[in-house]
Motif scaffolding. Structure first.
Motif, PDB file in Angstrom:
ATOM      1  N   THR A 130       0.991  -1.821  -0.289  1.00  0.00           N
ATOM      2  CA  THR A 130      -0.443  -0.211   0.108  1.00  0.00           C
ATOM      3  C   THR A 130       0.549   0.998   0.364  1.00  0.00           C
ATOM      4  N   PHE A 131       1.872   0.961   0.585  1.00  0.00           N
ATOM      5  CA  PHE A 131       3.029   2.575   0.963  1.00  0.00           C
ATOM      6  C   PHE A 131       3.737   2.378  -0.683  1.00  0.00           C
ATOM      7  N   PHE A 132       3.590   0.881  -1.967  1.00  0.00           N
ATOM      8  CA  PHE A 132       4.617   1.320  -2.570  1.00  0.00           C
ATOM      9  C   PHE A 132       5.591   2.562  -2.851  1.00  0.00           C
ATOM     10  N   PRO A 133       3.638   3.115  -4.014  1.00  0.00           N
ATOM     11  CA  PRO A 133       3.621   3.864  -4.568  1.00  0.00           C
ATOM     12  C   PRO A 133       3.888   5.576  -4.173  1.00  0.00           C
ATOM     13  N   ALA A 134       3.831   6.152  -2.699  1.00  0.00           N
ATOM     14  CA  ALA A 134       4.123   6.863  -2.087  1.00  0.00           C
ATOM     15  C   ALA A 134       6.063   6.466  -2.024  1.00  0.00           C
ATOM     16  N   ALA A 135       6.648   5.467  -1.910  1.00  0.00           N
ATOM     17  CA  ALA A 135       8.123   5.323  -1.071  1.00  0.00           C
ATOM     18  C   ALA A 135       8.482   5.628  -2.508  1.00  0.00           C
ATOM     19  N   TYR A 136       8.039   5.010  -3.576  1.00  0.00           N
ATOM     20  CA  TYR A 136       9.006   5.525  -4.910  1.00  0.00           C
ATOM     21  C   TYR A 136       8.891   6.904  -5.408  1.00  0.00           C
ATOM     22  N   ARG A 137       7.599   8.066  -4.913  1.00  0.00           N
ATOM     23  CA  ARG A 137       7.651   9.041  -5.238  1.00  0.00           C
ATOM     24  C   ARG A 137       8.415   9.596  -4.003  1.00  0.00           C
ATOM     25  N   LEU A 138       9.023   9.610  -3.574  1.00  0.00           N
ATOM     26  CA  LEU A 138       9.847   9.816  -2.350  1.00  0.00           C
ATOM     27  C   LEU A 138      11.505   9.605  -2.744  1.00  0.00           C
ATOM     28  N   ALA A 139      11.109   7.879  -3.067  1.00  0.00           N
ATOM     29  CA  ALA A 139      12.929   8.417  -3.503  1.00  0.00           C
ATOM     30  C   ALA A 139      12.955   8.754  -4.872  1.00  0.00           C
ATOM     31  N   THR A 140      12.453   8.482  -5.939  1.00  0.00           N
ATOM     32  CA  THR A 140      12.429   9.636  -7.250  1.00  0.00           C
ATOM     33  C   THR A 140      12.146  10.876  -6.598  1.00  0.00           C
ATOM     34  N   SER A 141      11.798  12.171  -5.460  1.00  0.00           N
ATOM     35  CA  SER A 141      12.435  13.223  -5.126  1.00  0.00           C
ATOM     36  C   SER A 141      13.890  13.629  -4.775  1.00  0.00           C
ATOM     37  N   LEU A 142      14.156  12.152  -4.471  1.00  0.00           N
ATOM     38  CA  LEU A 142      15.569  12.590  -3.588  1.00  0.00           C
ATOM     39  C   LEU A 142      16.715  12.111  -4.041  1.00  0.00           C
ATOM     40  N   LYS A 143      16.378  11.392  -5.356  1.00  0.00           N
ATOM     41  CA  LYS A 143      17.596  10.637  -5.992  1.00  0.00           C
ATOM     42  C   LYS A 143      17.905  12.000  -7.288  1.00  0.00           C
ATOM     43  N   THR A 144      16.704  12.499  -7.284  1.00  0.00           N
ATOM     44  CA  THR A 144      16.488  13.893  -7.958  1.00  0.00           C
ATOM     45  C   THR A 144      17.264  15.161  -7.302  1.00  0.00           C
ATOM     46  N   MET A 145      17.406  15.072  -5.567  1.00  0.00           N
ATOM     47  CA  MET A 145      18.517  16.171  -5.178  1.00  0.00           C
ATOM     48  C   MET A 145      19.676  15.514  -5.201  1.00  0.00           C
TER      49      MET A 145
END
Length: 145
Positions: A58-73
């Motif tokens: 259930t939290f995978f989409p949020a985890a992936y969004r956060l990973a994407t944001s952090l990896k961009t930073m």
């Protein structure tokens, strides 16, 4: 090396506690971060080499969004996803912001991750007594609920 273990939901992330315990066996620095009270700036200032995720489905989409944001930073940071919930989608490794997926227990994966292995790391099933001592003290140090 520094490993940020990022939790989702309001319950203790027991899987990540085992990951933390295994990382401590290899003399790695760990710190837990709560996605619900997340301070991306604080994490960036801490300067992790790895972002570790073990979200429930259930939290995978949020985890992936956060990973994407952090990896961009922080483009040089490596993202590692693990746990049986992550593998409910076998194409998970095709996500561009996920470097490594661990399929199976954490035991046996850390040296491979630290040696730079990418893609799917499959580990052997193990007995509960072979698992590392969970890093629960560190979890509650960083996420005092």
């Amino acid at each position: 090396m520094k490993h940020a273990l990022i939790t989702f939901g309001n319950e203790e992330s027991y899987g990540l506690s085992f990951v933390g315990g295994e990382l401590l066996r290899y003399d790695q620095q760990i710190r837990f971060f709560d996605s619900d009270n997340f301070g991306g700036r604080e994490l960036k200032e801490w300067g992790p080499d790895y972002l570790m995720f073990s979200p429930l489905t259930t939290f995978f989409p949020a985890a992936y969004r956060l990973a994407t944001s952090l990896k961009t930073m922080m483009p040089s940071v490596k993202t590692v996803f693990g746990g049986h919930h992550v593998m409910s989608d076998p194409t998970v490794i095709k996500n561009v912001y996920i470097d490594t997926v661990v399929k199976g227990p954490v035991r046996g994966s850390i040296p491979r991750i630290l040696n730079g292995e990418r893609g799917v790391i499959e580990t052997e099933p193990t007995n509960p007594e072979d698992l590392p001592k969970p890093a629960r003290a560190e979890y509650f140090r960083d996420i005092p609920r």
